[in-house]
Enzyme design. Structure first.
Site, PDB file in Angstrom:
ATOM      1  N   TYR A 196       0.848  -1.207   0.000  1.00  0.00           N
ATOM      2  CA  TYR A 196       0.000   0.000   0.000  1.00  0.00           C
ATOM      3  C   TYR A 196       0.879   1.252   0.000  1.00  0.00           C
ATOM      4  CZ  TYR A 196      -3.616   3.330   1.559  1.00  0.00           C
ATOM      5  OH  TYR A 196      -4.490   4.406   1.677  1.00  0.00           O
ATOM      6  N   LYS A 250       1.224   4.260  -2.794  1.00  0.00           N
ATOM      7  CA  LYS A 250       0.888   5.656  -2.469  1.00  0.00           C
ATOM      8  C   LYS A 250       2.118   6.567  -2.592  1.00  0.00           C
ATOM      9  CE  LYS A 250      -3.555   5.185  -1.576  1.00  0.00           C
ATOM     10  NZ  LYS A 250      -4.588   5.865  -2.389  1.00  0.00           N
TER      11      LYS A 250
HETATM   12  N1  LIG Z   1      -9.983   5.436   4.819  1.00  0.00           N
HETATM   13  C1  LIG Z   1      -8.782   5.829   5.125  1.00  0.00           C
HETATM   14  O1  LIG Z   1      -8.372   5.776   6.324  1.00  0.00           O
HETATM   15  C2  LIG Z   1      -7.854   6.378   4.074  1.00  0.00           C
HETATM   16  C3  LIG Z   1      -6.666   6.986   4.492  1.00  0.00           C
HETATM   17  C4  LIG Z   1      -5.778   7.499   3.552  1.00  0.00           C
HETATM   18  C5  LIG Z   1      -6.090   7.406   2.197  1.00  0.00           C
HETATM   19  N2  LIG Z   1      -7.246   6.804   1.819  1.00  0.00           N
HETATM   20  C6  LIG Z   1      -7.498   6.709   0.378  1.00  0.00           C
HETATM   21  O2  LIG Z   1      -8.718   7.349   0.065  1.00  0.00           O
HETATM   22  C7  LIG Z   1      -9.322   6.737  -1.066  1.00  0.00           C
HETATM   23  C8  LIG Z   1     -10.775   6.395  -0.741  1.00  0.00           C
HETATM   24  O3  LIG Z   1     -10.799   5.551   0.401  1.00  0.00           O
HETATM   25  P1  LIG Z   1     -12.122   5.319   1.280  1.00  0.00           P
HETATM   26  O4  LIG Z   1     -11.668   5.229   2.674  1.00  0.00           O
HETATM   27  O5  LIG Z   1     -13.200   6.267   0.893  1.00  0.00           O
HETATM   28  O6  LIG Z   1     -12.484   3.833   0.788  1.00  0.00           O
HETATM   29  P2  LIG Z   1     -13.892   3.114   0.583  1.00  0.00           P
HETATM   30  O7  LIG Z   1     -14.906   3.638   1.532  1.00  0.00           O
HETATM   31  O8  LIG Z   1     -13.610   1.666   0.556  1.00  0.00           O
HETATM   32  O9  LIG Z   1     -14.324   3.604  -0.896  1.00  0.00           O
HETATM   33  C9  LIG Z   1     -13.528   3.264  -2.005  1.00  0.00           C
HETATM   34  C10 LIG Z   1     -14.230   3.659  -3.290  1.00  0.00           C
HETATM   35  O10 LIG Z   1     -13.384   3.255  -4.386  1.00  0.00           O
HETATM   36  C11 LIG Z   1     -14.136   2.385  -5.237  1.00  0.00           C
HETATM   37  N3  LIG Z   1     -13.274   1.358  -5.830  1.00  0.00           N
HETATM   38  C12 LIG Z   1     -12.510   0.435  -5.196  1.00  0.00           C
HETATM   39  N4  LIG Z   1     -11.949  -0.395  -6.088  1.00  0.00           N
HETATM   40  C13 LIG Z   1     -12.360   0.010  -7.313  1.00  0.00           C
HETATM   41  C14 LIG Z   1     -12.141  -0.450  -8.628  1.00  0.00           C
HETATM   42  N5  LIG Z   1     -11.386  -1.527  -8.895  1.00  0.00           N
HETATM   43  N6  LIG Z   1     -12.747   0.221  -9.662  1.00  0.00           N
HETATM   44  C15 LIG Z   1     -13.525   1.293  -9.419  1.00  0.00           C
HETATM   45  N7  LIG Z   1     -13.775   1.771  -8.197  1.00  0.00           N
HETATM   46  C16 LIG Z   1     -13.198   1.138  -7.155  1.00  0.00           C
HETATM   47  C17 LIG Z   1     -15.187   1.764  -4.329  1.00  0.00           C
HETATM   48  O11 LIG Z   1     -16.316   1.318  -5.045  1.00  0.00           O
HETATM   49  P3  LIG Z   1     -16.552  -0.212  -5.520  1.00  0.00           P
HETATM   50  O12 LIG Z   1     -16.034  -1.112  -4.453  1.00  0.00           O
HETATM   51  O13 LIG Z   1     -18.025  -0.276  -5.733  1.00  0.00           O
HETATM   52  O14 LIG Z   1     -15.794  -0.328  -6.813  1.00  0.00           O
HETATM   53  C18 LIG Z   1     -15.557   2.960  -3.463  1.00  0.00           C
HETATM   54  O15 LIG Z   1     -16.491   3.785  -4.131  1.00  0.00           O
HETATM   55  C19 LIG Z   1      -8.447   5.529  -1.408  1.00  0.00           C
HETATM   56  O16 LIG Z   1      -7.552   5.874  -2.445  1.00  0.00           O
HETATM   57  C20 LIG Z   1      -7.663   5.283  -0.118  1.00  0.00           C
HETATM   58  O17 LIG Z   1      -6.426   4.664  -0.344  1.00  0.00           O
HETATM   59  C21 LIG Z   1      -8.133   6.296   2.711  1.00  0.00           C
END
Ligand SMILES: NC(=O)c1ccc[n+]([C@@H]2O[C@H](COP(=O)([O-])OP(=O)(O)OC[C@H]3O[C@@H](n4cnc5c(N)ncnc54)[C@H](OP(=O)(O)O)[C@@H]3O)[C@@H](O)[C@H]2O)c1
Length: 253
Positions: A151, A155
């Site tokens: 991961y 990133k």
């Molecule tokens: N949550 C955290 O603590 C955190 C911290 C730092 C950075 N981030 C980053 O923020 C971003 C969003 O994270 P989140 O926490 O909002 O995650 P989340 O709630 O799991 O949402 C992820 C979104 O991405 C979509 N997605 C995943 N795989 C996909 C694929 N193969 N094709 C198209 N869409 C896809 C999912 O939809 P489907 O599954 O329906 O495709 C969902 O809409 C990510 O890049 C993550 O690395 C998150």
């Protein structure tokens, strides 16, 4: 910039951070196209938006999907002016238990998919001499931690893409920035809690409190707080090549 009617594309907009970003951009007057695999989650996000939306269900890791998604937006509205590459996922494992497949899945989703979206968006942005590109990276783009080598590598890589693209596009009116959140209150963090519980036997409450303490503000970041930082990147024509940490002060970059 005047946001009214500008065309935005948000990847991963079905829930969590991407949903908050789509709702924010719509509230600020942009037309918002959104993509993710789950059509019903996209429809739920669209229902929360104030203005015109376009939902384009697709798996962003498939080689042909970038062209298909951008084609739908261009046919309906025109070229994407604001790209938010947010779709992503986490993965935790000891290095020696991380398979080639695990490694490749992280790179495909968190690094190659944003690269393809940026590459596809850039020609029209250059032509119109306006564009805003924001990638949702992570504070794992800035620091390493145990068990997240794949991961963190994906990133760190995407922050390199952002910095290089920003340098290349600076004279063309196109800004490229990353937002680097700490632990955010989304389903991705729910999965992390589940993994900690399974690996350590601690309770879900203990695991969640442990993740909250990673932010010096002693709580999880909210999706809206990430969306506010994205909006700042969209508004500013003078800021480019930055990784904006939204992690309650953990990484002082
Ligand atoms: N949550 C955290 O603590 C955190 C911290 C730092 C950075 N981030 C980053 O923020 C971003 C969003 O994270 P989140 O926490 O909002 O995650 P989340 O709630 O799991 O949402 C992820 C979104 O991405 C979509 N997605 C995943 N795989 C996909 C694929 N193969 N094709 C198209 N869409 C896809 C999912 O939809 P489907 O599954 O329906 O495709 C969902 O809409 C990510 O890049 C993550 O690395 C998150």
């Amino acid at each position: 910039m005047s946001p009214d009617g500008r065309i935005a594309l948000v990847t991963g907009a079905g829930r969590g951070i991407g949903r908050a970003i789509a709702v924010k951009l719509s509230a600020e007057g942009l037309r918002v196209a959104m993509t993710a695999r789950s059509a019903h989650e996209l429809e739920a996000t669209a229902a929360m938006c104030a203005g015109p939306t376009l939902t384009v269900p697709a798996d962003i890791t498939e080689a042909t999907s970038t062209e298909a998604i951008f084609g739908v937006v261009e046919q309906a509205w025109g070229a994407v002016e604001v790209l938010v590459a947010n779709a992503g996922a986490g993965f935790a494992s000891r290095i020696e238990r991380t398979s080639d497949g695990d490694w490749q899945r992280m790179l495909d989703l968190n690094l190659t998919a944003p690269f393809r979206c940026v590459r596809r968006a850039v020609p029209a942005m250059r032509r119109s001499r306006f564009g805003r590109i924001v990638v949702i990276a992570s504070n794992a783009a800035r620091i390493g931690e145990p068990y997240i080598a794949a991961y963190a590598a994906s990133k760190h890589g995407v922050l390199g893409l952002v910095r290089s693209a920003a340098a290349e596009l600076a004279a063309d009116g196109v800004t490229v920035n990353a937002v680097c959140p700490g632990y955010v209150d989304t389903s991705m963090t729910d999965h992390t809690v589940d993994s900690i519980v399974a690996a350590s036997g601690r309770s879900a409450e203990q695991a969640r409190a442990e993740l909250a303490r990673k932010q010096p503000i002693n709580r999880l970041i909210t999706p809206d707080e990430v969306a506010e930082a994205v909006w700042f990147c969209v508004l500013s024509g003078g800021m480019s090549g930055q990784g904006i940490t939204v992690d309650g002060g953990a990484v002082q970059a």
